[in-house]
Design an enzyme around this catalytic site. Sequence first.
Site, PDB file in Angstrom:
ATOM      1  N   HIS A   2       1.034  -1.065   0.132  1.00 42.49           N
ATOM      2  CA  HIS A   2      -0.116  -0.330  -0.268  1.00 42.49           C
ATOM      3  C   HIS A   2       0.893   1.414  -0.129  1.00 42.49           C
ATOM      4  O   HIS A   2       0.412   2.168  -0.185  1.00 42.49           O
ATOM      5  CB  HIS A   2      -1.341   0.318   1.209  1.00 42.49           C
ATOM      6  CG  HIS A   2      -1.942  -1.241   0.909  1.00 42.49           C
ATOM      7  ND1 HIS A   2      -2.887  -1.259   2.274  1.00 42.49           N
ATOM      8  CD2 HIS A   2      -2.731  -1.755  -0.110  1.00 42.49           C
ATOM      9  CE1 HIS A   2      -3.513  -2.137   1.173  1.00 42.49           C
ATOM     10  NE2 HIS A   2      -3.420  -2.436   0.549  1.00 42.49           N
ATOM     11  N   HIS A  51      -4.716  -5.222 -10.902  1.00 38.73           N
ATOM     12  CA  HIS A  51      -3.375  -5.149 -10.496  1.00 38.73           C
ATOM     13  C   HIS A  51      -2.607  -5.106 -11.693  1.00 38.73           C
ATOM     14  O   HIS A  51      -1.571  -3.823 -12.378  1.00 38.73           O
ATOM     15  CB  HIS A  51      -3.258  -6.000  -9.280  1.00 38.73           C
ATOM     16  CG  HIS A  51      -3.833  -5.070  -8.102  1.00 38.73           C
ATOM     17  ND1 HIS A  51      -3.631  -4.279  -8.115  1.00 38.73           N
ATOM     18  CD2 HIS A  51      -4.631  -5.461  -6.802  1.00 38.73           C
ATOM     19  CE1 HIS A  51      -4.374  -3.679  -6.429  1.00 38.73           C
ATOM     20  NE2 HIS A  51      -4.745  -5.081  -5.888  1.00 38.73           N
TER      21      HIS A  51
END
Length: 412
Positions: free
Chosen positions: A257, A387
């Site tokens: 993250h 992703h």
Amino acid sequence: MTLSLPPLDQATPWLDDPAHRAWALADARRQLAFFDASLRPDGGFDVLDLAGAPLPRAGQELHTTTRMVHSYVLGRAIGHPGAEDLIDAGMRFLRDHHRDTTHGGYLWAVDETGVTDPLKLAYGHVFVLLAAASALQAGHPEARALMDDVAEVLDQRFWDDAAGLYRDEFTRDWQSFSTYRGMNANMHSVEAMLAAFEVTGEASWLDKAGRVLDFFTARMAPAHDWRLPEHYTEDWQVDPDYAGNPMFRPAGTTPGHSLELGRLLLQHWDLAGRPAGDAPDRARRMIERALADAWLPDGGLAYTLRPGGAVDIADRYWWPVTEGIGAMASLIKLGEGRAGDEAWYRRLWAFADSHHIDHARGGWFPELDAAGRPVARQFDGKPDIYHALQADLFPLVPGLSRQVAQAGTLAG
């Protein structure tokens, strides 16, 4: 097809290397071809096993539907045949199944028979905004209505204006059942709001994204040695002992993250006109800290860290590698000419090529065991194109922003 790795001291940066660019674009096309099989006759999306066969259905989650819309808008931009069919299916499924016509908002999980999980999550709603923004960029006739609807829900139900952040979760009828506050939903809100700003030019999206970024990157990260606390109490104090859903809310910090939010911080700074300030430095500090902490001796990135930076969960997933690729591409695009950025960009791609990319069938293996082999402990099959598709395409578009708008330049 395998990636031909040139020496790390090769003069041509990979972002400028026609062979690397062609290879990444080819992988994007193979991913889209693999995930085409997700589309069901009824317009829903199946999760696929490693070979591309549908897994048993257990409710279609909101982030699955929305990410498919966004991903196939990217596919449409690079000329993937049939992309419009998957975009249309996802938009219809949002309208006819996820949309709660009784209480408003969007249901977390549904199937052909009805609601399987009725929660209203900020995490899911910000992905509805991302899907709407992407579909609007593609000219979908229902996109503006979807964006207006979810924007109202986000503003009225989730946005905490005093904090400049999003609350996380409610029951189906909007009752508060939890005091949890989290970084993950807020991080993805930045992604969605920047996409909304890019396609509409409405400054409120950029302003709100900036408030979220300021909290996490100008307050939290510097106070925690450039690591990002994930979990918070109702009054936005760090909750270091929290441990929740291991997929969405694991204990400790999640270095992937930091990579993702570092890239988004640079994107916001770019869209804001590159104002004076320390945003590029903050982004670099978060990105470099995450790579230093989480890169494992055999390659790949550990999933979670303890608050001081020691590895907690060493499992290696595909998405932190993809986010590392995007983060390093962003730093390279800054034009600072740091050799370490190029080295990391190549190192991450080399690991992806040798371990995560399924060269035989398309798509990426999401999870590896200690020996580097595909395994299914946390994830079943290949649960996600979003992703890895962005890892292929983001480095190839010019600049730090406007990924959907600019992806069409890659179609030739």
